[in-house]
Scaffold this active site. Structure first.
Site, mmCIF file in Angstrom:
data_model
loop_
_atom_site.group_PDB
_atom_site.id
_atom_site.type_symbol
_atom_site.label_atom_id
_atom_site.label_comp_id
_atom_site.label_asym_id
_atom_site.label_seq_id
_atom_site.Cartn_x
_atom_site.Cartn_y
_atom_site.Cartn_z
ATOM 1 N N LYS A 13 -1.465 -9.513 -8.813
ATOM 2 C CA LYS A 13 -0.339 -10.459 -8.895
ATOM 3 C C LYS A 13 -0.430 -11.517 -7.798
ATOM 4 O O LYS A 13 -0.241 -12.693 -8.056
ATOM 5 C CB LYS A 13 1.007 -9.725 -8.760
ATOM 6 C CG LYS A 13 1.361 -8.839 -9.935
ATOM 7 C CD LYS A 13 2.807 -8.348 -9.863
ATOM 8 C CE LYS A 13 3.105 -7.495 -8.654
ATOM 9 N NZ LYS A 13 2.386 -6.212 -8.576
ATOM 10 N N ARG A 88 11.900 -5.820 -9.352
ATOM 11 C CA ARG A 88 11.139 -4.565 -9.320
ATOM 12 C C ARG A 88 11.926 -3.431 -9.971
ATOM 13 O O ARG A 88 11.449 -2.313 -10.044
ATOM 14 C CB ARG A 88 10.876 -4.164 -7.875
ATOM 15 C CG ARG A 88 9.651 -4.836 -7.228
ATOM 16 C CD ARG A 88 8.461 -4.016 -7.332
ATOM 17 N NE ARG A 88 7.440 -3.876 -6.358
ATOM 18 C CZ ARG A 88 6.744 -4.764 -5.688
ATOM 19 N NH1 ARG A 88 7.030 -6.023 -5.736
ATOM 20 N NH2 ARG A 88 5.737 -4.410 -4.941
ATOM 21 N N ARG A 127 -8.720 -3.546 -1.013
ATOM 22 C CA ARG A 127 -8.127 -4.876 -0.770
ATOM 23 C C ARG A 127 -8.064 -5.184 0.725
ATOM 24 O O ARG A 127 -7.681 -4.345 1.530
ATOM 25 C CB ARG A 127 -6.726 -4.893 -1.375
ATOM 26 C CG ARG A 127 -5.940 -6.156 -1.065
ATOM 27 C CD ARG A 127 -4.848 -6.385 -2.052
ATOM 28 N NE ARG A 127 -3.782 -5.402 -2.000
ATOM 29 C CZ ARG A 127 -2.747 -5.392 -2.838
ATOM 30 N NH1 ARG A 127 -2.665 -6.313 -3.793
ATOM 31 N NH2 ARG A 127 -1.807 -4.474 -2.743
ATOM 32 N N ARG A 161 -3.519 -3.806 4.475
ATOM 33 C CA ARG A 161 -2.067 -3.595 4.581
ATOM 34 C C ARG A 161 -1.791 -2.123 4.816
ATOM 35 O O ARG A 161 -2.451 -1.274 4.209
ATOM 36 C CB ARG A 161 -1.396 -4.008 3.264
ATOM 37 C CG ARG A 161 -1.024 -5.459 3.209
ATOM 38 C CD ARG A 161 -0.617 -5.903 1.829
ATOM 39 N NE ARG A 161 0.351 -5.041 1.153
ATOM 40 C CZ ARG A 161 0.875 -5.316 -0.036
ATOM 41 N NH1 ARG A 161 0.537 -6.442 -0.650
ATOM 42 N NH2 ARG A 161 1.730 -4.519 -0.605
ATOM 43 N N ARG A 172 3.722 4.432 -4.397
ATOM 44 C CA ARG A 172 4.035 3.113 -4.984
ATOM 45 C C ARG A 172 3.853 3.141 -6.509
ATOM 46 O O ARG A 172 4.621 2.537 -7.246
ATOM 47 C CB ARG A 172 3.153 2.029 -4.350
ATOM 48 C CG ARG A 172 3.593 1.691 -2.930
ATOM 49 C CD ARG A 172 2.567 0.849 -2.208
ATOM 50 N NE ARG A 172 2.404 -0.473 -2.761
ATOM 51 C CZ ARG A 172 1.343 -1.246 -2.541
ATOM 52 N NH1 ARG A 172 0.365 -0.815 -1.777
ATOM 53 N NH2 ARG A 172 1.271 -2.435 -3.072
HETATM 54 P P1 AMP Z 1 4.128 -6.438 -2.710
HETATM 55 O O1 AMP Z 1 3.620 -7.367 -1.682
HETATM 56 O O2 AMP Z 1 4.753 -7.138 -3.886
HETATM 57 O O3 AMP Z 1 3.098 -5.411 -3.142
HETATM 58 O O4 AMP Z 1 5.328 -5.616 -2.039
HETATM 59 C C1 AMP Z 1 5.087 -4.777 -0.929
HETATM 60 C C2 AMP Z 1 6.281 -3.870 -0.701
HETATM 61 O O5 AMP Z 1 7.450 -4.663 -0.404
HETATM 62 C C3 AMP Z 1 6.690 -3.028 -1.902
HETATM 63 O O6 AMP Z 1 5.921 -1.824 -2.017
HETATM 64 C C4 AMP Z 1 8.165 -2.739 -1.572
HETATM 65 O O7 AMP Z 1 8.278 -1.767 -0.545
HETATM 66 C C5 AMP Z 1 8.606 -4.081 -0.978
HETATM 67 N N1 AMP Z 1 9.090 -4.982 -2.039
HETATM 68 C C6 AMP Z 1 8.512 -6.119 -2.505
HETATM 69 N N2 AMP Z 1 9.234 -6.678 -3.479
HETATM 70 C C7 AMP Z 1 10.307 -5.863 -3.658
HETATM 71 C C8 AMP Z 1 11.420 -5.869 -4.558
HETATM 72 N N3 AMP Z 1 11.581 -6.831 -5.475
HETATM 73 N N4 AMP Z 1 12.337 -4.870 -4.435
HETATM 74 C C9 AMP Z 1 12.208 -3.906 -3.505
HETATM 75 N N5 AMP Z 1 11.164 -3.804 -2.659
HETATM 76 C C10 AMP Z 1 10.222 -4.784 -2.729
#
Ligand code: AMP
Length: 226
Positions: A13, A88, A127, A161, A172
């Site tokens: 994404k 999410r 990654r 990360r 996750r």
């Molecule tokens: P990402 O960078 O999109 O993979 O997001 C990394 C982490 O941020 C996720 O595993 C969640 O812990 C948190 N996170 C990101 N977007 C959301 C969301 N819309 N709602 C809740 N937690 C989020």
């Protein structure tokens, strides 16, 4: 144009969102990235979000919805936006529907990046992100940098990360299956979802996504002229 990019962690994404938003000249908004910026700045919101992120859990809705509401209210989103990682869960999707309805606006397309779980695990484990610009994303096997640990684009240091480590990834994925997968059904009921295979090179996925968006536009104009 207002687009959502959904799909499991590791589907690409972030990579596709940067390219699509650049291509379409719209704002790329990633809730994960907004949280990482807060973490870097050491804000209270960042510290709270980090606790959940490190555990592979979702940041609570009231925090996440507040962050996105504030971001979507900024004038740079007037030309459109691409949301990456939000919504999410269904409660966030309903909140977004409300925010857009209040602004007399609506989504144009929802792209659901589809990928087998085994591939997700391989992608996440390998990654690496650039410390100077987290939009510069590499993979130790699939798109390695020329010099190990160094960003090809800007020379920044590459790192993993902390929530990409194997122990957090399974959590996750569990959260994705139970909370995020139903978001696609929410938008499918509104006739907005196009599934795009996330397999193959980033450029191939981008081309598929662009075709899906232009097809959506054709369908939408057909529907409105009917
Ligand atoms: P990402 O960078 O999109 O993979 O997001 C990394 C982490 O941020 C996720 O595993 C969640 O812990 C948190 N996170 C990101 N977007 C959301 C969301 N819309 N709602 C809740 N937690 C989020």
């Amino acid at each position: 144009m207002r687009i959502l990019l959904i799909g499991p962690p590791g589907a690409g994404k972030g990579t596709q969102a940067v390219r699509l938003a650049t291509h379409l000249s719209i704002q790329h908004i990633s809730t994960g990235e907004l949280f990482r910026e807060h973490i870097d700045q050491g804000t209270e919101l960042g510290q709270n979000a980090h606790t959940h992120m490190r555990a592979g859990l979702l940041v609570p809705d009231e925090v996440t919805i507040g962050v996105i509401k504030e971001r979507l209210a900024r004038p740079d989103t007037e030309r459109g936006f691409l949301l990456d990682g939000f919504p999410r869960n269904v409660a966030q999707a309903q909140a977004l529907d409300g925010i857009l309805a209040d602004a007399e606006s609506r989504l144009d397309a929802v792209l659901d990046l589809e990928i087998p779980e085994a591939e997700v695990v391989r992608r996440i484990a390998g990654r690496r992100l650039c410390r100077q610009d987290r939009g510069h994303i590499f993979h130790v096997d699939y798109s390695p940098p020329e010099v190990t640990g160094v960003c090809d684009v800007c020379g920044g240091e590459l790192y993993q990360r902390d929530d990409d480590r194997e122990t957090t990834v399974s959590k996750r994925l569990e959260v994705y299956r139970s909370e995020t997968a139903p978001v696609a059904d929410h938008y499918r009921a509104q006739g907005l979802v196009t599934t795009v295979s996330a397999l193959g090179q980033a450029q191939e996925v981008l081309e598929r996504a662009l075709i899906a968006i232009s097809q959506d536009q054709v369908d939408a104009s057909g529907a409105s002229s009917r």
